[in-house]
Scaffold this motif. Structure first.
Motif, PDB file in Angstrom:
ATOM      1  N   LEU A 279       8.784  14.790  10.799  1.00 26.89           N
ATOM      2  CA  LEU A 279       8.160  15.596   9.738  1.00 26.89           C
ATOM      3  C   LEU A 279       7.715  14.729   8.564  1.00 26.89           C
ATOM      4  CD1 LEU A 279      10.535  18.685   9.809  1.00 26.89           C
ATOM      5  CD2 LEU A 279       8.152  18.596  10.575  1.00 26.89           C
ATOM      6  N   LEU A 280       8.501  13.720   8.228  1.00 28.24           N
ATOM      7  CA  LEU A 280       8.110  12.819   7.139  1.00 28.24           C
ATOM      8  C   LEU A 280       6.876  12.004   7.508  1.00 28.24           C
ATOM      9  CD1 LEU A 280      11.674  11.668   6.081  1.00 28.24           C
ATOM     10  CD2 LEU A 280      10.085  12.984   4.664  1.00 28.24           C
ATOM     11  N   ARG A 281       6.693  11.768   8.800  1.00 34.00           N
ATOM     12  CA  ARG A 281       5.521  11.014   9.247  1.00 34.00           C
ATOM     13  C   ARG A 281       4.306  11.906   9.470  1.00 34.00           C
ATOM     14  NH1 ARG A 281       8.042   6.809  13.792  1.00 34.00           N
ATOM     15  NH2 ARG A 281       8.270   5.020  12.369  1.00 34.00           N
ATOM     16  N   HIS A 282       4.500  13.212   9.469  1.00 38.70           N
ATOM     17  CA  HIS A 282       3.403  14.161   9.691  1.00 38.70           C
ATOM     18  C   HIS A 282       3.381  15.167   8.532  1.00 38.70           C
ATOM     19  CE1 HIS A 282       4.184  12.532  13.727  1.00 38.70           C
ATOM     20  NE2 HIS A 282       2.925  12.829  13.999  1.00 38.70           N
ATOM     21  N   PRO A 283       2.865  14.748   7.386  1.00 33.04           N
ATOM     22  CA  PRO A 283       2.931  15.600   6.197  1.00 33.04           C
ATOM     23  C   PRO A 283       2.237  16.948   6.346  1.00 33.04           C
ATOM     24  CG  PRO A 283       1.527  13.676   5.832  1.00 33.04           C
ATOM     25  CD  PRO A 283       2.259  13.438   7.099  1.00 33.04           C
ATOM     26  N   ALA A 284       1.166  17.024   7.133  1.00 31.68           N
ATOM     27  CA  ALA A 284       0.490  18.317   7.299  1.00 31.68           C
ATOM     28  C   ALA A 284       1.405  19.301   8.021  1.00 31.68           C
ATOM     29  CB  ALA A 284      -0.820  18.128   8.066  1.00 31.68           C
ATOM     30  N   GLU A 285       2.099  18.836   9.033  1.00 33.65           N
ATOM     31  CA  GLU A 285       3.032  19.709   9.748  1.00 33.65           C
ATOM     32  C   GLU A 285       4.206  20.093   8.859  1.00 33.65           C
ATOM     33  OE1 GLU A 285       2.574  20.929  13.141  1.00 33.65           O
ATOM     34  OE2 GLU A 285       0.654  20.328  12.263  1.00 33.65           O
ATOM     35  N   SER A 400      11.111   5.497   2.629  1.00 35.74           N
ATOM     36  CA  SER A 400      11.079   4.293   1.802  1.00 35.74           C
ATOM     37  C   SER A 400      10.310   3.206   2.547  1.00 35.74           C
ATOM     38  CB  SER A 400      12.497   3.824   1.496  1.00 35.74           C
ATOM     39  OG  SER A 400      13.069   3.183   2.621  1.00 35.74           O
ATOM     40  N   SER A 401      10.089   2.102   1.886  1.00 41.16           N
ATOM     41  CA  SER A 401       9.324   1.015   2.491  1.00 41.16           C
ATOM     42  C   SER A 401      10.155   0.150   3.425  1.00 41.16           C
ATOM     43  CB  SER A 401       8.718   0.138   1.388  1.00 41.16           C
ATOM     44  OG  SER A 401       9.761  -0.383   0.551  1.00 41.16           O
ATOM     45  N   ALA A 402      11.456   0.391   3.504  1.00 46.00           N
ATOM     46  CA  ALA A 402      12.313  -0.413   4.380  1.00 46.00           C
ATOM     47  C   ALA A 402      11.916  -0.191   5.835  1.00 46.00           C
ATOM     48  CB  ALA A 402      13.780  -0.049   4.162  1.00 46.00           C
ATOM     49  N   PRO A 403      11.910  -1.248   6.645  1.00 40.32           N
ATOM     50  CA  PRO A 403      11.557  -1.072   8.061  1.00 40.32           C
ATOM     51  C   PRO A 403      12.608  -0.239   8.786  1.00 40.32           C
ATOM     52  CG  PRO A 403      12.389  -3.298   7.661  1.00 40.32           C
ATOM     53  CD  PRO A 403      12.222  -2.655   6.311  1.00 40.32           C
ATOM     54  N   LEU A 404      12.148   0.516   9.785  1.00 43.47           N
ATOM     55  CA  LEU A 404      13.043   1.346  10.585  1.00 43.47           C
ATOM     56  C   LEU A 404      13.467   0.588  11.838  1.00 43.47           C
ATOM     57  CD1 LEU A 404      11.110   4.741  10.382  1.00 43.47           C
ATOM     58  CD2 LEU A 404      13.139   4.078   9.082  1.00 43.47           C
ATOM     59  N   ALA A 405      14.734   0.731  12.202  1.00 38.54           N
ATOM     60  CA  ALA A 405      15.261   0.043  13.383  1.00 38.54           C
ATOM     61  C   ALA A 405      15.839   1.071  14.345  1.00 38.54           C
ATOM     62  CB  ALA A 405      16.337  -0.966  12.983  1.00 38.54           C
ATOM     63  N   TRP A 406      15.272   1.122  15.566  1.00 42.03           N
ATOM     64  CA  TRP A 406      15.793   2.011  16.592  1.00 42.03           C
ATOM     65  C   TRP A 406      16.984   1.379  17.272  1.00 42.03           C
ATOM     66  CZ3 TRP A 406      14.171   6.932  17.201  1.00 42.03           C
ATOM     67  CH2 TRP A 406      12.970   7.284  16.592  1.00 42.03           C
ATOM     68  N   LEU A 415      17.736   6.296  15.399  1.00 42.30           N
ATOM     69  CA  LEU A 415      17.599   5.158  14.505  1.00 42.30           C
ATOM     70  C   LEU A 415      18.957   4.720  13.970  1.00 42.30           C
ATOM     71  CD1 LEU A 415      14.522   6.684  12.825  1.00 42.30           C
ATOM     72  CD2 LEU A 415      14.498   4.306  13.566  1.00 42.30           C
ATOM     73  N   THR A 416      18.994   3.509  13.426  1.00 36.25           N
ATOM     74  CA  THR A 416      20.219   3.055  12.775  1.00 36.25           C
ATOM     75  C   THR A 416      20.312   3.586  11.353  1.00 36.25           C
ATOM     76  OG1 THR A 416      19.124   1.009  12.084  1.00 36.25           O
ATOM     77  CG2 THR A 416      20.298   0.974  14.190  1.00 36.25           C
ATOM     78  N   SER A 417      19.170   3.852  10.716  1.00 37.30           N
ATOM     79  CA  SER A 417      19.154   4.445   9.377  1.00 37.30           C
ATOM     80  C   SER A 417      17.757   4.983   9.102  1.00 37.30           C
ATOM     81  CB  SER A 417      19.543   3.425   8.300  1.00 37.30           C
ATOM     82  OG  SER A 417      18.565   2.407   8.198  1.00 37.30           O
ATOM     83  N   ILE A 418      17.677   5.935   8.171  1.00 37.67           N
ATOM     84  CA  ILE A 418      16.383   6.493   7.762  1.00 37.67           C
ATOM     85  C   ILE A 418      16.400   6.609   6.237  1.00 37.67           C
ATOM     86  CG2 ILE A 418      14.693   8.352   8.042  1.00 37.67           C
ATOM     87  CD1 ILE A 418      16.094   9.159  10.605  1.00 37.67           C
ATOM     88  N   PRO A 419      16.077   5.525   5.533  1.00 40.05           N
ATOM     89  CA  PRO A 419      16.094   5.572   4.067  1.00 40.05           C
ATOM     90  C   PRO A 419      14.908   6.364   3.517  1.00 40.05           C
ATOM     91  CG  PRO A 419      15.404   3.416   4.841  1.00 40.05           C
ATOM     92  CD  PRO A 419      15.796   4.185   6.055  1.00 40.05           C
ATOM     93  N   VAL A 420      15.210   7.229   2.554  1.00 34.60           N
ATOM     94  CA  VAL A 420      14.208   8.162   2.028  1.00 34.60           C
ATOM     95  C   VAL A 420      14.286   8.196   0.505  1.00 34.60           C
ATOM     96  CG1 VAL A 420      13.605  10.634   1.891  1.00 34.60           C
ATOM     97  CG2 VAL A 420      14.172   9.616   4.101  1.00 34.60           C
TER      98      VAL A 420
END
Length: 429
Positions: A279-285, A400-406, A415-420
């Motif tokens: 949802l955070l990656r698809h703002p219209a949805e 956030s701008s931190a990279p995501l790690a699966w 994921l290992t974390s989802i910083p927001v």
């Protein structure tokens, strides 16, 4: 609250995943595929819908119809706990025997009639009326967890919500004391590392072995206390069933507690994490859902389809069988790849698109048939509460701008974390 399982652990620790063109032509073992398996799934569905992976030592079945049929096919057995250790050296097998013994009584790793007997007891706690009665408590827990992070203006969706909410809820269902629930997280994570791994190392297997030993000791103490002072929780109901002649042996009871903890925590954690990430990656949805709360139920089903927390379930082949003209011999292992089936264009138009208005979402994320996830209704309640409350309270939240790690786990996707960043008006409850 299903749980996946893993191919046999290697005798020695596995090296970092590699993609040799001859042994891994579909690049199943690369970090890139573990981070985003869906393009590879599409190739497999089209080019090799029944594909033997040497790396995973089993057949990957990727088309929807074959996966759905596989759950109901009597030639595919769920009874596969021994497969984790059978090809290991004798000394290693003996060391891992307590882990194998615990898994051998998990209902999701059994066939009828053993499965039927244990599952019938578990089902008593997850009837829709009882689960729906938990919704106000679940919503209150979500608000409490978000209250703790709102003043800071930021959060980690997994650490602060996804990891904690399912743990608190399944703890209440089982009747685990509140002060003990955080202890259960490490044990559940250790089991996830083993059950979701593609090629578990001895280190991973050892962690799961230690977790099972500690969990069994813990639940023995809880069971002894419940025998003296029963309550309304599931564990008390299982003990009450003994008095009515529906007896679980000690190992079955301990194994069932471990299975419910793992299933109730790990899968729902990643439903929440993967769902909010989408949802955070698809703002219209996301905005469509905020504008129309009636979409919540279908939206969670679409999130489950779009990025399933459980990517595969394995089965053992009891008799030779053919899929798309490919002979799969008796004794081999089959992986029913839910993540691939859920994006099969034969069943879901434009399957790689997140569409919260999609209708007739018959995803396979909870399985099919007698092994359909017993806790599916509870997972839905938790997912709906987490998504709706997060969007309502933090309408301007962004990654956030931190990279995501699966996580490097092909069976359990998360994921290992989802910083927001929560935005300037991190809302009140």
């Amino acid at each position: 609250m299903n749980s996946p399982d893993a191919p046999k652990p290697d005798e020695t620790p596995a090296a970092s995943p590699s993609a040799d063109a001859d042994s891994d032509p579909f690049r199943l073992l690369t970090p890139e595929t573990l981070a985003n398996p869906y393009p590879v799934y599409a190739r497999l569905r089209e080019e090799a819908p029944a594909y033997f992976s040497a790396g995973y030592n089993g057949w990957l079945i990727t088309r929807y119809d074959h996966v759905a049929a596989g759950f109901r096919d009597p030639r595919l057995s769920a009874k596969r706990s021994s497969a984790f250790v059978t090809k290991l050296p004798e000394a290693v097998r003996q060391k891992l025997e307590p882990l194998r013994r615990n898994l051998a009584s998990w209902a999701l790793l059994l066939d009828p009639p053993e499965h039927t007997r244990i599952r019938s007891l578990i089902n008593k706690a997850f009837v829709p009326r009882l689960v729906e009665g938990l919704r106000p408590r679940v919503e209150a827990l979500v608000n409490e967890l978000l209250d703790a992070v709102a003043p800071t203006g930021q959060m980690d969706v997994l650490r602060d919500l996804g990891d904690l909410l399912p743990l608190l809820v399944i703890g209440e269902v089982l009747g685990v004391p509140v002060e003990d629930r955080h202890r259960l997280k490490g044990w559940s994570n250790a089991l996830a590392g083993f059950l979701g791994a593609g090629r578990p190392t001895l280190e991973i297997a050892g962690g799961a072995l230690s977790a099972v030993a500690e969990l069994e000791d813990y639940f023995r103490a809880v069971i002894a206390e419940r025998r003296q002072r029963p309550g309304s929780d599931l564990l008390s109901q299982l003990l009450l069933a003994e008095e009515q002649g529906m007896i679980l042996g000690e190992q079955e009871l301990l194994s069932t507690c471990c299975m419910l903890l793992f299933g109730g925590h790990e899968t729902t954690k990643n439903l929440i994490g993967n769902g909010l990430l989408a949802l955070l990656r698809h703002p219209a949805e996301r905005e469509a859902l905020r504008a129309s709360p009636a979409l919540l139920g279908p939206a969670v089903e679409e999130l489950l389809r779009y990025d399933s927390p459980v990517q595969w379930m394995s089965r053992m082949v009891l008799d030779d069988m053919d899929i798309e003209g490919v002979r799969i011999p008796k004794g081999d292992r089959v992986f029913l790849v839910l993540g691939a089936a859920n994006r099969d264009p034969a069943h879901f138009p434009d399957p790689d698109r997140l569409d919260l208005r999609r209708t007739d979402i018959r995803h396979l994320s909870f399985g099919v048939g007698i092994h359909y996830c017993a806790g599916a209704a509870l997972a839905r309640v938790e997912g709906q509460a987490a998504v709706a409350t997060f969007l309502r309270r933090f309408p301007e939240a962004r990654l956030s701008s931190a990279p995501l790690a699966w996580r490097q786990s092909p069976g359990v996707r998360g994921l290992t974390s989802i910083p927001v960043e929560l935005g300037p008006d991190a809302g009140a409850a």
